[in-house]
Write an enzyme that holds these catalytic residues in place. Sequence first.
Site, PDB file in Angstrom:
ATOM      1  N   GLU A   1       0.821  -1.219   0.000  1.00 30.36           N
ATOM      2  CA  GLU A   1       0.000   0.000   0.000  1.00 30.36           C
ATOM      3  C   GLU A   1       0.855   1.269   0.000  1.00 30.36           C
ATOM      4  OE1 GLU A   1      -3.629  -1.991   2.641  1.00 30.36           O
ATOM      5  OE2 GLU A   1      -2.155  -0.669   3.578  1.00 30.36           O
ATOM      6  N   PRO A   2       1.611   1.522  -1.040  1.00 30.50           N
ATOM      7  CA  PRO A   2       2.407   2.756  -1.103  1.00 30.50           C
ATOM      8  C   PRO A   2       1.534   3.963  -1.429  1.00 30.50           C
ATOM      9  CG  PRO A   2       2.630   1.538  -3.146  1.00 30.50           C
ATOM     10  CD  PRO A   2       1.795   0.681  -2.232  1.00 30.50           C
ATOM     11  N   GLY A   3       1.877   5.081  -0.868  1.00 35.47           N
ATOM     12  CA  GLY A   3       1.194   6.333  -1.197  1.00 35.47           C
ATOM     13  C   GLY A   3       2.206   7.430  -1.439  1.00 35.47           C
ATOM     14  N   ARG A   4       2.944   7.777  -0.369  1.00 38.94           N
ATOM     15  CA  ARG A   4       3.950   8.834  -0.447  1.00 38.94           C
ATOM     16  C   ARG A   4       4.970   8.588  -1.565  1.00 38.94           C
ATOM     17  NH1 ARG A   4       6.096  11.222   4.359  1.00 38.94           N
ATOM     18  NH2 ARG A   4       5.213   9.417   5.432  1.00 38.94           N
TER      19      ARG A   4
ATOM     20  N   ARG B   1       3.043  19.296   8.063  1.00 39.17           N
ATOM     21  CA  ARG B   1       3.992  18.259   8.478  1.00 39.17           C
ATOM     22  C   ARG B   1       5.176  18.785   9.288  1.00 39.17           C
ATOM     23  NH1 ARG B   1       6.744  15.539   5.375  1.00 39.17           N
ATOM     24  NH2 ARG B   1       6.697  13.590   6.570  1.00 39.17           N
TER      25      ARG B   1
ATOM     26  N   TYR C   1       5.432  16.897  12.728  1.00 40.04           N
ATOM     27  CA  TYR C   1       6.461  15.867  12.841  1.00 40.04           C
ATOM     28  C   TYR C   1       7.884  16.414  12.873  1.00 40.04           C
ATOM     29  CZ  TYR C   1       2.602  13.194  10.689  1.00 40.04           C
ATOM     30  OH  TYR C   1       1.392  12.646  10.365  1.00 40.04           O
TER      31      TYR C   1
ATOM     32  N   CYS D   1      -0.199  33.011  12.667  1.00 47.40           N
ATOM     33  CA  CYS D   1       0.174  33.541  13.976  1.00 47.40           C
ATOM     34  C   CYS D   1       0.602  32.409  14.906  1.00 47.40           C
ATOM     35  CB  CYS D   1      -0.980  34.339  14.575  1.00 47.40           C
ATOM     36  SG  CYS D   1      -1.252  35.898  13.731  1.00 47.40           S
TER      37      CYS D   1
END
Length: 492
Positions: free
Chosen positions: A330-333, A377, A381, A408
């Site tokens: 299940e690759p996505g990135r 991100r 992270y 802000c």
Amino acid sequence: MPDDAAAAVVSGALAPEWLALPDDPNDLAPGVWPASAHRDADGALVIAGIPAPELVRTFGTPVLVLDEDEARDRARRTLRAFGDAAARHGGRARVYYAGKAFLSTEVARWMIDAGLNVDVCSAGELAVALAAGVPASRIGFHGNNKRVFELERAVEVGVGTIIVDSDIEIERLAAITERLDRRQTVLVRVNSGVHAETHHFLATAHEDQKFGFTLEAAERAVERIHELELVDFAGLHCHIGSQIFGTAGFRESASRVLELHARLLEQERFTATGADGSVEPVLNLGGGFGIAYTRADTPTPIAELADGIVDAVADECAVRGIPLPVLAFEPGRSIIGTPGVTLYEVGTTKSVQVDTGSAVAERRYVSVDGGMSDNARPALYGAQYSARLASREGVEGPVLSRVVGLHCESGDVVVDHEYLPGDVTPGDLLAVPATGAYCAPLASNYNHVPRPPVVAVTGGTARIIVRGERIEDLLARDAGIDTGSAVAEGEE
């Protein structure tokens, strides 16, 4: 030493060890950018044949640009890599595109055209996949808290596989399949105990987290599924994390999961059948394959990953004397991340002096017209990105810079550490590569900032595949505004 070079050396005291001082702060690191990316005779960044200034004149900033050919090619190469690796052992492989990385109807069609299936994890993602014309039988449905109406919809439309995540979900499926009188194939998600070598929040195979069953609990869950008349057990699922380089984690995880797989084979627990009516056990090892966000990243080539993972599974099966299951991934990135480049306009710049204890160093802040609302991100992270001038080439030497957004929040950082030309100035365009995954899906309206459009580029043409928002769109959701009696600006 020229003044700009001296400034680079002094500011380098603030740079992390992995960030090398570039010879040319205008270069485009191979592997970080789409293969089509280059600079034209005027120094402007070009993606799929279109200069960045032209894209911005048409679509404004910020804008997420997706190189369609790059995405399609990565999908095809991924399927071919795992298919070839499995075929060498007499087996078969399936690849599901992980829609959570980025999903739109156009992208879903690219994936289906390339021969992939599609993985979803909410009613909304399921709706997008179905609207794109993805056959329900080619959809996998994930999630630790699939609501009853979502499970009902999945069973009703004939989703190919539901990945069950808890005992409660099994009982919900039991009731739903009986009520609808529909069969449903499931996988059981397990935690192998193998931790991805990555950020804590991205590691999803250790025991103290919300996804899946322990190996012991999974065996009991399969026993319960075996008792159900309309729920067919196809196999096990294990995802060890995200942004992973190398195959060691996959090898160890597969070894542990195959111990359970072998016992379930012996117990004849697999009941899902293939097109010819035979039982086809499945082992889904998830995704999480890493990409390069900076020139310091060295992701494992997809063919090498596929060979290493499939060889490891085949070895473990041989040791146990069991046949190779149908393998799923299940690759996505790794498919959609690198094709994406976000374009911003520089608004302000300023330099700050930082006392490092041994010296006073300087860091330049470059503010752009986006930020954590279009790329959360870095804030979530601590993710690292790269950046380059996109409207021209800089003429001054490299200066350590931090690209920040307009929100802000002091944590509103787009690129934490980067060397940019010293002459970056308001009005310049800045490009941040590798933003195709998890940027648009995590986008928000923080500070009431509209989400940007997503534009697909191919062969010198561009088209919007996800419309950007306007402030009017945000106001339309505010139930406290009476649009019928609102006073127009400037009226009494």
